[in-house]
Design a protein around this motif. Structure first.
Motif, PDB file in Angstrom:
ATOM      1  N   UNK A   1      21.532  21.000   5.740  1.00  0.00           N
ATOM      2  CA  UNK A   1      20.469  21.606   6.131  1.00  0.00           C
ATOM      3  C   UNK A   1      19.471  21.870   4.848  1.00  0.00           C
ATOM      4  N   UNK A   2      18.430  21.239   4.472  1.00  0.00           N
ATOM      5  CA  UNK A   2      17.729  21.419   3.535  1.00  0.00           C
ATOM      6  C   UNK A   2      16.917  22.653   3.514  1.00  0.00           C
ATOM      7  N   UNK A   3      16.566  22.991   2.558  1.00  0.00           N
ATOM      8  CA  UNK A   3      15.277  24.104   2.331  1.00  0.00           C
ATOM      9  C   UNK A   3      13.992  23.609   3.118  1.00  0.00           C
TER      10      UNK A   3
ATOM     11  N   UNK B   1      24.615  24.373   3.944  1.00  0.00           N
ATOM     12  CA  UNK B   1      23.454  24.857   4.064  1.00  0.00           C
ATOM     13  C   UNK B   1      22.709  25.198   2.644  1.00  0.00           C
ATOM     14  N   UNK B   2      21.574  24.860   2.503  1.00  0.00           N
ATOM     15  CA  UNK B   2      21.104  24.778   1.197  1.00  0.00           C
ATOM     16  C   UNK B   2      19.694  25.600   1.138  1.00  0.00           C
ATOM     17  N   UNK B   3      20.002  26.818   0.570  1.00  0.00           N
ATOM     18  CA  UNK B   3      18.977  28.016   0.778  1.00  0.00           C
ATOM     19  C   UNK B   3      17.861  27.606  -0.432  1.00  0.00           C
ATOM     20  N   UNK B   4      17.723  26.635  -1.128  1.00  0.00           N
ATOM     21  CA  UNK B   4      16.811  26.210  -2.100  1.00  0.00           C
ATOM     22  C   UNK B   4      16.479  27.493  -3.265  1.00  0.00           C
ATOM     23  N   UNK B   5      15.792  27.221  -4.093  1.00  0.00           N
ATOM     24  CA  UNK B   5      15.676  28.251  -5.311  1.00  0.00           C
ATOM     25  C   UNK B   5      14.261  27.856  -5.628  1.00  0.00           C
TER      26      UNK B   5
ATOM     27  N   UNK C   1      21.852  27.068  -3.421  1.00  0.00           N
ATOM     28  CA  UNK C   1      20.725  27.528  -3.601  1.00  0.00           C
ATOM     29  C   UNK C   1      20.667  29.162  -3.710  1.00  0.00           C
ATOM     30  N   UNK C   2      19.531  29.711  -3.095  1.00  0.00           N
ATOM     31  CA  UNK C   2      19.463  31.194  -3.141  1.00  0.00           C
ATOM     32  C   UNK C   2      20.424  31.679  -1.964  1.00  0.00           C
ATOM     33  N   UNK C   3      21.526  32.874  -2.290  1.00  0.00           N
ATOM     34  CA  UNK C   3      22.180  33.200  -1.237  1.00  0.00           C
ATOM     35  C   UNK C   3      21.682  33.726  -0.001  1.00  0.00           C
ATOM     36  N   UNK C   4      20.331  34.653  -0.129  1.00  0.00           N
ATOM     37  CA  UNK C   4      19.971  35.234   0.900  1.00  0.00           C
ATOM     38  C   UNK C   4      19.002  34.058   2.024  1.00  0.00           C
TER      39      UNK C   4
END
Length: 198
Positions: free
Chosen positions: A8-10, A35-39, A64-67
Motif C-alpha cells: 500500500x503506497x503513500x 504499508x508505506x507511509x511515505x516521507x 516511511x513516516x511511522x504515523x
C-alpha cells in the motif's frame, strides 16, 4: 486471495489516505503486506483497515513516516501472522481484535502500546526484543514467547499445555500483569534472570 506480496503506497496528494479495507470478509496474502507511509508531502497516509474480518499474511512491514503507516482494527478481527509484525508504524486496535502468531519458524512481535488480544501458537519462538508491549486484552501462549522487554498485559495471561513464556536476561523494564496469570499443567514459565513482576 492474493498470490505474492501486497504494498500500500503513500498517496501523491497531501491530506489523503490510501486504504486497503477488509470489513467482514477474509483476505489471504501469500506473502507480505507492506504499508508505506511515505516521507514527503503533508498527511499522506497509507493504511490497512479491518473491522471484524480475517487477514492471513506472512509479515506485516511498515516503511516511511511511522504515523502515516497505519494498521487499524476497529472490530472483533482475527489477524493471523506467519512471520513478523514489524516496527515503525502506527497500530490501533480499539475494537477487540486478536493477533495470532502461528508461524512454523521464528517470529518477531514489535513493541506497540495498543494491542488488544495476542495469541502465540507457533512452531518455534515469537520474540519481543525491545520497547514496551501493552495489551488491553488477553495474552494466550501455546507456542514459545520470549520476552526481552517490558510488557503490560491488561487482561488475563494463560500459558497453555505445551506453551512457554521465557523472560530473557537483561529485560529492559518491568513485567506487569493486571489480570489472572495461569500456567496450565504442561506449560512453562522460564526466567533466565531476576525480573520485576507486578
Amino acid at each position: 486471495t492474493v498470490v505474492g506480496n501486497v504494498t500500500i503506497n503513500a498517496p501523491s496528494a497531501d491530506s489523503t489516505t490510501t486504504t486497503m479495507s477488509v470489513s467482514t470478509g477474509t483476505l489471504t496474502v501469500g506473502g507480505d503486506i507492506t504499508i508505506n507511509g511515505g516521507s514527503t508531502g503533508t498527511a499522506r497516509t497509507s493504511a490497512v483497515s479491518v473491522v471484524s474480518g480475517t487477514i492471513n499474511v506472512d509479515d506485516i512491514v511498515f516503511s516511511g513516516t511511522s504515523a502515516r503507516a497505519q494498521f487499524n482494527s476497529s472490530g472483533n478481527s482475527s489477524i493471523y501472522i506467519g512471520g513478523d509484525f514489524g516496527s515503525g508504524g502506527a497500530l490501533s486496535m480499539p475494537g477487540g481484535g486478536t493477533m495470532y502468531f502461528n508461524g512454523s519458524g521464528a517470529q518477531a512481535i514489535a513493541a506497540y502500546s495498543n494491542y488488544n488480544h495476542i495469541t502465540i501458537n507457533n512452531g518455534s519462538t515469537t520474540t519481543l526484543s525491545s520497547g514496551s508491549l501493552i495489551t488491553a486484552g488477553n495474552l494466550s501462549v501455546s507456542g514459545t514467547f520470549d520476552i526481552g522487554s517490558a510488557v503490560l498485559i491488561g487482561g488475563t495471561t494463560t500459558v497453555n499445555s505445551g506453551g512457554t513464556i521465557t523472560v530473557s536476561s537483561g529485560v529492559a523494564g518491568d513485567l506487569t500483569f493486571t489480570g489472572l496469570v495461569t500456567v496450565a499443567s504442561g506449560g512453562t514459565w522460564n526466567e533466565t534472570a531476576a525480573t520485576i513482576i507486578t
